[in-house]
Design a protein around this motif. Structure first.
Motif, short mmCIF file in Angstrom:
data_model
loop_
_atom_site.label_atom_id
_atom_site.label_comp_id
_atom_site.label_asym_id
_atom_site.label_seq_id
_atom_site.Cartn_x
_atom_site.Cartn_y
_atom_site.Cartn_z
N PRO A 6 8.02 -9.56 8.66
CA PRO A 6 7.89 -10.31 10.05
C PRO A 6 8.13 -11.61 9.78
O PRO A 6 8.39 -12.14 8.94
CB PRO A 6 6.56 -9.98 10.46
N GLY A 7 8.34 -12.43 10.94
CA GLY A 7 8.44 -13.96 11.17
C GLY A 7 7.24 -14.44 10.35
O GLY A 7 6.26 -13.74 10.23
N PRO A 8 7.10 -15.84 10.54
CA PRO A 8 6.16 -16.46 9.63
C PRO A 8 4.72 -16.18 10.46
O PRO A 8 4.81 -16.20 11.64
CB PRO A 8 6.72 -17.82 9.88
N VAL A 9 3.63 -16.13 9.48
CA VAL A 9 2.42 -16.12 10.06
C VAL A 9 1.44 -16.88 9.40
O VAL A 9 1.32 -16.93 8.22
CB VAL A 9 2.00 -14.72 10.01
N VAL A 20 -4.93 -16.14 14.11
CA VAL A 20 -3.79 -15.89 13.60
C VAL A 20 -2.63 -16.15 14.41
O VAL A 20 -2.69 -15.60 15.36
CB VAL A 20 -3.69 -14.34 12.87
N GLY A 21 -1.64 -17.16 13.65
CA GLY A 21 -0.57 -17.27 14.46
C GLY A 21 0.79 -16.79 14.10
O GLY A 21 1.21 -16.77 12.73
N PHE A 22 1.39 -15.99 14.98
CA PHE A 22 2.78 -15.36 14.84
C PHE A 22 3.70 -16.41 15.49
O PHE A 22 3.75 -16.74 16.59
CB PHE A 22 2.72 -13.97 15.37
N PHE A 23 4.83 -16.58 14.53
CA PHE A 23 5.98 -17.26 15.16
C PHE A 23 6.91 -16.44 15.94
O PHE A 23 7.49 -15.41 15.16
CB PHE A 23 6.75 -18.11 13.90
N VAL A 24 7.21 -16.68 17.10
CA VAL A 24 8.01 -15.90 17.92
C VAL A 24 9.18 -16.76 18.59
O VAL A 24 8.93 -18.11 18.36
CB VAL A 24 7.18 -15.35 19.16
N PRO A 25 10.11 -16.36 18.91
CA PRO A 25 11.28 -17.16 19.72
C PRO A 25 10.85 -18.06 20.73
O PRO A 25 9.92 -17.87 21.37
CB PRO A 25 12.12 -15.97 20.43
N PRO A 26 11.43 -19.13 20.77
CA PRO A 26 11.15 -20.24 21.55
C PRO A 26 11.07 -19.69 23.16
O PRO A 26 12.25 -18.89 23.21
CB PRO A 26 12.17 -21.37 21.52
N GLY A 27 10.24 -20.30 24.01
CA GLY A 27 10.19 -19.79 25.48
C GLY A 27 9.18 -18.42 25.53
O GLY A 27 9.01 -18.03 26.89
N THR A 28 8.94 -17.92 24.62
CA THR A 28 7.68 -16.69 24.57
C THR A 28 6.65 -17.17 25.32
O THR A 28 6.03 -16.44 25.99
CB THR A 28 7.86 -16.03 23.15
N ALA A 29 6.14 -18.48 24.82
CA ALA A 29 4.83 -18.71 25.33
C ALA A 29 4.66 -19.07 26.74
O ALA A 29 3.90 -18.77 27.47
CB ALA A 29 4.37 -20.06 24.74
N ALA A 30 5.79 -19.54 27.41
CA ALA A 30 6.05 -19.58 28.80
C ALA A 30 5.94 -18.29 29.68
O ALA A 30 5.43 -18.49 30.67
CB ALA A 30 7.32 -20.39 29.10
N ARG A 78 -3.31 -21.83 6.30
CA ARG A 78 -2.43 -21.14 5.27
C ARG A 78 -1.49 -20.07 5.60
O ARG A 78 -1.65 -19.70 6.99
CB ARG A 78 -3.21 -20.71 4.07
N TRP A 79 -0.41 -20.09 5.14
CA TRP A 79 0.45 -18.81 5.32
C TRP A 79 0.20 -17.41 4.98
O TRP A 79 -0.36 -17.29 3.83
CB TRP A 79 1.83 -19.13 4.61
N LEU A 80 0.10 -16.58 5.97
CA LEU A 80 0.06 -15.22 5.50
C LEU A 80 1.51 -14.45 5.05
O LEU A 80 1.54 -13.78 4.24
CB LEU A 80 -0.77 -14.40 6.74
#
Length: 148
Positions: free
Chosen positions: A65-68, A77-87, A116-118
């Motif tokens: 998966p992408g960075p976590v 826990v934070g999942f890195f997703v494409p820009p614009g997803t939050a909106a 830290r990174w998972l």
């Protein structure tokens, strides 16, 4: 290394001053830098237990998966997703960091205090697909199937 940016270069590229970001990582005793979300990635932040279970589901269906990120104490826990997803994200109990927000990011490859990174970024720009993340969250929230 092929043509891909390193994880440090990829993460620092979103900073207003990438060189200062790298300097901060090198000299900050906490090993973290504050970076703006919404440029190369947004971050969806799940409660700790749901986030951990969601990552377990994702790693069963994806090679990587992408960075976590995870915070100190594994509370979020934070999942890195494409820009614009939050909106566009609608989800009770899920925080979304996008344009106009900043997050604490540890140096990839060094241990940091508090966060830290998972799943460490690989420098290629790989992000988690939000639709797949949502499906994994639903499966994680449902728990194991009967008989498991």
């Amino acid at each position: 290394m092929t043509g891909a940016k390193t994880a440090v270069e990829w993460l620092a590229s979103v900073a207003p001053d990438p060189e200062s970001c790298r300097w901060e990582w090198e000299r900050n005793p906490l090993g973290v830098a504050l970076l703006p979300a919404g440029r190369a990635w947004d971050v969806l932040i799940l409660p700790g237990e749901l986030g951990g279970l969601t990552l377990d589901v994702l790693t069963r269906v994806l090679d990587r998966p992408g960075p976590v990120l995870v915070d100190f104490g594994d509370h979020r826990v934070g999942f890195f997703v494409p820009p614009g997803t939050a909106a566009r994200w609608l989800g009770t109990g899920i925080r979304a960091a996008g344009a106009g927000t900043w997050i604490v990011v540890p140096h990839p490859g060094r241990s940091a205090h508090g966060v830290r990174w998972l799943v460490t970024p690989d420098g290629s720009g790989t992000l988690t697909d939000p639709a797949l993340l949502e499906l994994a969250m639903h499966e994680a929230a449902a728990g194991p199937a009967d008989g498991d």
